[in-house]
Design a protein around this motif. Structure first.
Motif, short mmCIF file in Angstrom:
data_model
loop_
_atom_site.label_atom_id
_atom_site.label_comp_id
_atom_site.label_asym_id
_atom_site.label_seq_id
_atom_site.Cartn_x
_atom_site.Cartn_y
_atom_site.Cartn_z
N PHE A 305 4.54 1.27 0.87
CA PHE A 305 3.30 0.53 0.71
C PHE A 305 2.18 1.06 1.60
N ALA A 306 2.44 1.24 2.89
CA ALA A 306 1.39 1.68 3.81
C ALA A 306 0.84 3.05 3.41
N THR A 307 1.74 3.97 3.04
CA THR A 307 1.30 5.30 2.64
C THR A 307 0.47 5.25 1.38
N VAL A 308 0.93 4.53 0.37
CA VAL A 308 0.21 4.46 -0.90
C VAL A 308 -1.13 3.77 -0.72
N ARG A 309 -1.18 2.70 0.05
CA ARG A 309 -2.45 2.01 0.27
C ARG A 309 -3.46 2.93 0.96
#
Length: 383
Positions: A305-309
């Protein structure tokens, strides 16, 4: 491409000779090289793999006076100067499809995501299909064709949809139903083998994966990773819904999907998209952020999630590749320099000057589950 003129050239065989295989292969047109990543569980590992393969491509190309670009199309190309790879299957395709094959000077990014079995792949295919046009918009990198601005963010999509099996995949209740339909299609004589099933998403014929096929090749490896992360989350979310019985499948009405794909190809991230949930025209940032919110549980389960966001907000801030190319292309060679540098992994400042003067004949432009990626022109790719 030729490093001096910026034009596409049919010299892939020379480049492959320098690379010695190891994840690279030929394609229908001799101006393209197929690049295959290994299988990865994390987006960080995928990014490292893609970055390494691009560096190897760049080094091998530089030794031949060539440059490599990962993009849906390159701005300067001419079908009259390109020929088909010397392979019986490719030669037959060139004879059967004539100008469609002659102008197959395009490149896509394809993502494989592991699935439990082929039945699951076919059922998931239907559930993820409405969300594929936003992924196309994120990847769109082909505004120029034969030296002029097409007005589209992904002209590759318009060229690609001329093939008889390109477009939305449709819905099937089981792998047996899907395979029967595909056998019937091959029996019609319009295509010759399963490798020519060019739907936007498909179960692999040789691996236990679902394959995304709708996207342009992307100059920045970070964009490929973003698309791969979102597609893996779409597949994981759909598998979870099927397992819980909370989704009885789609309504079978995919007529609107071709229109939604056209809208994504036309506008990219800089206009409106068709929102998959409302089927209404909606600003692209709202659609892709809504997709991120919807997929947050699946992204968190994969640790993505953090990477994609972060990657999503970055591309929304900088603009998609088509927008960046138009913005940087004071002339087309300046834009080509940007594409080469981004493919290599460089970061260009928005105000970076062009490194070359425009030659007289160059036209001006306008002011969870394991995942792997390959980039190719796609006809002839059976897996």
């Amino acid at each position: 491409m030729d490093v001096e003129s910026g034009r596409l050239v049919p010299r892939a065989d020379e480049l492959l000779g320098r690379l010695g295989g190891l994840g690279f292969g030929s394609e229908l047109q001799r101006s393209a090289v197929e690049s295959n990543s290994r299988v990865h569980d994390t987006l960080d590992a995928l990014f490292a793999d893609l970055s390494d393969s691009r560096r190897r491509l760049d080094a091998a190309a530089s030794s031949l006076g060539l440059a490599v670009v990962a993009a849906g199309t390159v701005p300067l190309a001419d079908a009259a100067f390109h020929d088909v790879t010397a392979d019986p299957r490719y030669r037959r395709m060139a004879d059967d499809y004539r100008r469609v094959a002659d102008e197959q000077l395009i490149c896509s990014a394809q993502v494989h995501v592991d699935v439990p079995d082929r039945d699951t792949a076919v059922r998931v295919m239907c559930l993820v299909s409405p969300w594929l046009p936003p992924l196309l918009a994120l990847s769109a990198s082909s505004p120029f064709w034969f030296g002029s601005d097409t007005g589209y963010a992904s002209w590759r999509t318009m060229l690609w949809q001329r093939w008889p099996t390109a477009g939305p995949a449709g819905c099937y209740g089981s792998a047996a139903d899907y395979d029967a339909a595909m056998t019937e299609l091959i029996g019609s004589g319009v295509i010759s083998d399963p490798g020519m099933l060019y739907h936007d998403v498909r179960p692999s014929a040789h691996q236990r994966t679902l394959e995304l096929r709708v996207c342009d090749a992307c100059p920045r490896a970070e964009t490929v990773v973003l698309v791969a992360g979102l597609f893996r989350a779409l597949v994981r979310d759909a598998c979870d819904r099927l397992e819980r019985g909370s989704d009885r499948g789609c309504d079978g009405h995919h007529e609107w999907l071709r229109a939604a794909t056209w809208r994504a190809a036309r506008s990219g991230l800089e206009g409106r998209l068709v929102d998959p949930q409302t089927r209404r025209a909606t600003p692209a940032p709202m659609v892709v952020r809504g997709m991120l919110h919807r997929l947050r549980p699946a992204l968190e389960a994969s640790g993505d999630f953090a990477t994609v966001r972060t990657l999503l907000e970055e591309v929304l801030a900088t603009g998609g590749a088509a927008h960046r190319l138009r913005r940087e292309a004071r002339d087309l060679l300046a834009g080509i320099d940007m594409l080469v540098a981004e493919t290599r992994g460089d970061r260009l400042a928005p105000s970076a000057p062009a490194r070359r003067h425009r030659p007289p004949d160059a036209p001006r432009g306008p002011g969870g589950a394991p995942v792997r990626v390959h980039s190719a022109t796609t006809p002839g790719t059976p897996g």
